[in-house]
Write an enzyme that holds these catalytic residues in place. Sequence first.
Site, short mmCIF file in Angstrom:
data_model
loop_
_atom_site.label_atom_id
_atom_site.label_comp_id
_atom_site.label_asym_id
_atom_site.label_seq_id
_atom_site.Cartn_x
_atom_site.Cartn_y
_atom_site.Cartn_z
N THR A 202 0.85 -1.19 0.00
CA THR A 202 0.00 0.00 0.00
C THR A 202 0.88 1.24 0.00
O THR A 202 1.99 1.22 0.52
CB THR A 202 -0.86 -0.04 1.29
OG1 THR A 202 -1.80 -1.08 1.14
CG2 THR A 202 -1.57 1.26 1.56
N ARG A 230 -14.51 -7.54 -0.16
CA ARG A 230 -13.80 -7.09 1.04
C ARG A 230 -13.26 -5.65 0.88
O ARG A 230 -12.68 -5.31 -0.13
CB ARG A 230 -12.64 -8.05 1.33
CG ARG A 230 -11.79 -7.68 2.56
CD ARG A 230 -10.54 -6.91 2.19
NE ARG A 230 -9.64 -6.77 3.33
CZ ARG A 230 -8.60 -5.94 3.36
NH1 ARG A 230 -8.35 -5.18 2.33
NH2 ARG A 230 -7.82 -5.88 4.42
N ASP A 233 -8.90 -1.17 5.50
CA ASP A 233 -8.87 -0.03 6.42
C ASP A 233 -8.71 1.32 5.71
O ASP A 233 -9.07 2.35 6.26
CB ASP A 233 -7.71 -0.19 7.40
CG ASP A 233 -6.37 -0.33 6.67
OD1 ASP A 233 -6.29 -1.15 5.74
OD2 ASP A 233 -5.43 0.40 7.02
N GLY A 254 -0.81 -2.24 6.29
CA GLY A 254 -0.73 -3.48 7.07
C GLY A 254 -2.03 -4.24 6.96
O GLY A 254 -2.83 -4.03 6.05
N GLY A 256 -5.39 -4.81 7.22
CA GLY A 256 -6.45 -3.82 7.37
C GLY A 256 -7.51 -4.14 8.40
O GLY A 256 -8.05 -3.25 9.05
N1 ASP Z 1 -3.98 -2.03 4.64
C1 ASP Z 1 -4.24 -2.58 3.34
C2 ASP Z 1 -5.56 -3.32 3.40
O1 ASP Z 1 -5.78 -4.05 4.34
C3 ASP Z 1 -3.18 -3.50 2.84
C4 ASP Z 1 -1.77 -3.01 2.98
O2 ASP Z 1 -1.50 -2.03 3.64
O3 ASP Z 1 -0.89 -3.62 2.38
O4 ASP Z 1 -6.33 -3.22 2.49
#
Ligand code: ASP
Length: 341
Positions: A202, A230, A233, A254, A256
């Site tokens: 991300t 889905r 976050d 991270g 989410g």
């Molecule tokens: N936070 C993001 C999500 O859960 C994924 C990521 O940060 O890599 O969609």
Amino acid sequence: MKTIKIPAITLSILVLVSGFTEAKAPVGIVIHGGAGTIERSQMSAEQQQQYEATLTDAVNKGYQLLAAGGTSLDAVIAAVTLLEDSPLFNAGKGAVYTWDETHELDAAIMTGQDRKAGAVASVSNVKNPILLARAVMEHSEHVMLTGKGAEQFADTQQLELVENSYFNTEFRYEALKRAKQAKQALPHQAAVLTDPNWKMGTVGAVAIDSQGNLAAATSTGGMTAKRWGRIGDVPVIGAGNFADNSSCAVSGTGHGEYFIRYNVASDICARVKYQGKTAATAAGEVMRELLAVGGTGGVIVVDPKGELSWAFNTPGMYRAKRNAAGTVVEIFGNQNEKTSN
Ligand code: ASP
């Protein structure tokens, strides 16, 4: 004694102009390109160089706008758009695959002086979802739009639209295949996270401009092999993205589901606001507490004094920051910060 008379109208213009140009804070920007299992032993020198070069370009692009008196909003948008256009990161061009072998992207933007926000979820045909999030904030009466409705709105906003296949990349497809195998073996666990080759990616940026205004922007393809529409976050304001001039601005990356449940971004800013903690201390605390309950990831933070910081509980996080003191670009954990001017 000779007195110089300045007409009242001239005086008020002078006051207005000086009020407008007065710099309240040192400008600065922090960006990330995702946190996860990012280890030196798994990355070639060439790959490392590519990541560092793109992070450097993005942080410089945002900083140049800030240094020229631009807004933190424009700076974070510029940095995130550049990262979205790179296939290296899990946002825009490099977005991960869903279980059904498509791409569904999420993004959010927030400005700290007025707590305005815009977010989009599960969009499949907008080249730069962060621009759509900004359009939601500036040109709609809503905060969050999803799926087909968000795409209809995009159609009215002169944004570049693409086929979903624009987001296809070979290495993300390989990651999907591995994730599916892992999920089939352990259907009720976040099995993708046990794959050592799994890297989140991300992207996000937080900045402070010469007016002391904070902004945060985050964009993602979500989690590999996500199903059933889905949403992570990132578009949930306060979970993966937050900005408030009275405390801080945060962009997260991270797992989410944990960021949503623990309201990570706004929790960090609440600790700054109500407990008087520094943004760096609050971010470190929240990331440690998140790991204790099983949530992995990282955050970047800027506070109203212009302190730039990051915290992560994973082996690495793609990250860079720039202010008057210079530029720092890092990937792995435990790097000694080297500032280059
Ligand atoms: N936070 C993001 C999500 O859960 C994924 C990521 O940060 O890599 O969609």
